[in-house]
Design a protein around this motif. Structure first.
Motif, PDB file in Angstrom:
ATOM      1  N   ILE A 119      -8.406   1.674   4.294  1.00 39.24           N
ATOM      2  CA  ILE A 119      -7.658   0.604   4.959  1.00 39.24           C
ATOM      3  C   ILE A 119      -6.289   0.437   4.304  1.00 39.24           C
ATOM      4  CG2 ILE A 119      -7.591  -1.900   5.382  1.00 39.24           C
ATOM      5  CD1 ILE A 119     -10.691  -1.741   5.644  1.00 39.24           C
ATOM      6  N   SER A 123      -2.888   1.274   6.395  1.00 37.66           N
ATOM      7  CA  SER A 123      -2.006   0.128   6.635  1.00 37.66           C
ATOM      8  C   SER A 123      -0.813   0.107   5.686  1.00 37.66           C
ATOM      9  CB  SER A 123      -2.787  -1.184   6.500  1.00 37.66           C
ATOM     10  OG  SER A 123      -3.235  -1.344   5.172  1.00 37.66           O
ATOM     11  N   GLN A 124      -0.727   1.112   4.812  1.00 36.02           N
ATOM     12  CA  GLN A 124       0.328   1.213   3.801  1.00 36.02           C
ATOM     13  C   GLN A 124       0.395  -0.041   2.939  1.00 36.02           C
ATOM     14  OE1 GLN A 124       4.024   2.420   5.629  1.00 36.02           O
ATOM     15  NE2 GLN A 124       3.069   4.170   6.630  1.00 36.02           N
ATOM     16  N   ASN A 125      -0.778  -0.574   2.635  1.00 39.51           N
ATOM     17  CA  ASN A 125      -0.903  -1.774   1.807  1.00 39.51           C
ATOM     18  C   ASN A 125      -1.318  -1.322   0.411  1.00 39.51           C
ATOM     19  OD1 ASN A 125      -1.446  -4.239   0.662  1.00 39.51           O
ATOM     20  ND2 ASN A 125      -2.660  -4.997   2.375  1.00 39.51           N
ATOM     21  N   ILE A 186      -2.226  -1.260  13.492  1.00 36.90           N
ATOM     22  CA  ILE A 186      -2.595  -1.742  12.152  1.00 36.90           C
ATOM     23  C   ILE A 186      -1.336  -2.104  11.364  1.00 36.90           C
ATOM     24  CG2 ILE A 186      -3.611  -1.046   9.939  1.00 36.90           C
ATOM     25  CD1 ILE A 186      -5.590   0.692  11.617  1.00 36.90           C
ATOM     26  N   LEU A 187      -0.326  -1.219  11.409  1.00 36.42           N
ATOM     27  CA  LEU A 187       0.914  -1.484  10.678  1.00 36.42           C
ATOM     28  C   LEU A 187       1.609  -2.737  11.201  1.00 36.42           C
ATOM     29  CD1 LEU A 187       2.367   2.119  10.288  1.00 36.42           C
ATOM     30  CD2 LEU A 187       1.480   0.662   8.480  1.00 36.42           C
ATOM     31  N   SER A 189       0.188  -5.262  12.734  1.00 35.96           N
ATOM     32  CA  SER A 189      -0.631  -6.429  12.376  1.00 35.96           C
ATOM     33  C   SER A 189      -0.372  -6.846  10.936  1.00 35.96           C
ATOM     34  CB  SER A 189      -2.114  -6.127  12.548  1.00 35.96           C
ATOM     35  OG  SER A 189      -2.408  -5.842  13.878  1.00 35.96           O
ATOM     36  N   VAL A 190      -0.317  -5.863  10.052  1.00 37.38           N
ATOM     37  CA  VAL A 190      -0.081  -6.158   8.628  1.00 37.38           C
ATOM     38  C   VAL A 190       1.309  -6.764   8.456  1.00 37.38           C
ATOM     39  CG1 VAL A 190       0.249  -5.116   6.354  1.00 37.38           C
ATOM     40  CG2 VAL A 190      -1.686  -4.434   7.756  1.00 37.38           C
TER      41      VAL A 190
END
Length: 198
Positions: A119, A123-125, A186-187, A189-190
């Motif tokens: 995840i 998401s690049q988190n 996803i990106l 949303s983040v």
């Protein structure tokens, strides 16, 4: 040999299914159902994230000492009483492996860890990946004092992270090839949630 086949079955076959699906859809110009494709890639991703448990256990087992620490013999004495007098005494010696439950728990933790890595990568988190590493280190802090335990920890952590990166790349590639837009969603949303929090 059997372990290698198990690993092949649960890692290579899902990847071959993904490749076969992609080639089939593109070669025959089939209009694909986005919902089916999303469910398919998510299922394959979860299978791949779980399947590496066996491989990591095998790698860690290569450095584990094979001493009497691993199995404990337990002597159980049973006395059969009939009409108030002892008739027969039976002594059983059983071997117990206390690490079986801890290995199952480690496999579950590893699976959840790889899901969080996945995840975080998709998401690049990067903060999420850092948090997972920090929590895992804190949870195993006392065990890391011993050299062999530290080696188990590092090997398991590195293999989990590498495998999560590989699966994330496969997921992102599948998403781009099939124009599903899951990664962009996803990106976005983040990014939206981070803006909302600020």
């Amino acid at each position: 040999m059997m372990k290698n086949f198990k690993l092949f079955k649960w890692t290579c076959l899902p990847i071959l299914l993904l490749v076969g699906y992609t080639i089939f859809v593109n070669y025959f110009n089939i209009e694909e159902n986005n919902f089916f494709s999303m469910i398919f890639i998510i299922t394959i991703t979860l299978i791949l994230l779980y399947s590496v448990n066996e491989f990591i256990n095998n790698e860690i087992a290569k450095i584990k000492p094979t001493t009497s620490e691993e199995t404990h013999k337990e002597r159980i004495t049973k006395t059969i009483v009939k009409d108030g007098t002892a008739v027969e005494t039976i002594t059983e010696i059983t071997e117990k492996n206390p690490n079986i439950n801890s290995d199952k728990n480690a496999a579950r933790i590893g699976f959840l860890e790889r899901i969080l890595y996945f995840i975080g990568i998709v998401s690049q988190n990067w903060a999420l990946i850092s948090i997972v590493v920090v929590f895992k280190t804190i949870a195993r802090y006392k065990e890391i004092d011993k050299q062999i335990k530290a080696e188990y920890f590092l090997i398991g952590s590195f293999l989990s992270l590498i495998w999560a990166i590989v699966i994330s790349v496969i997921f992102i590639a599948f998403d781009k090839i099939h124009n599903l837009g899951m990664v962009n969603y996803i990106l976005n949303s983040v990014t939206y949630n981070l803006k909302f929090l600020n």
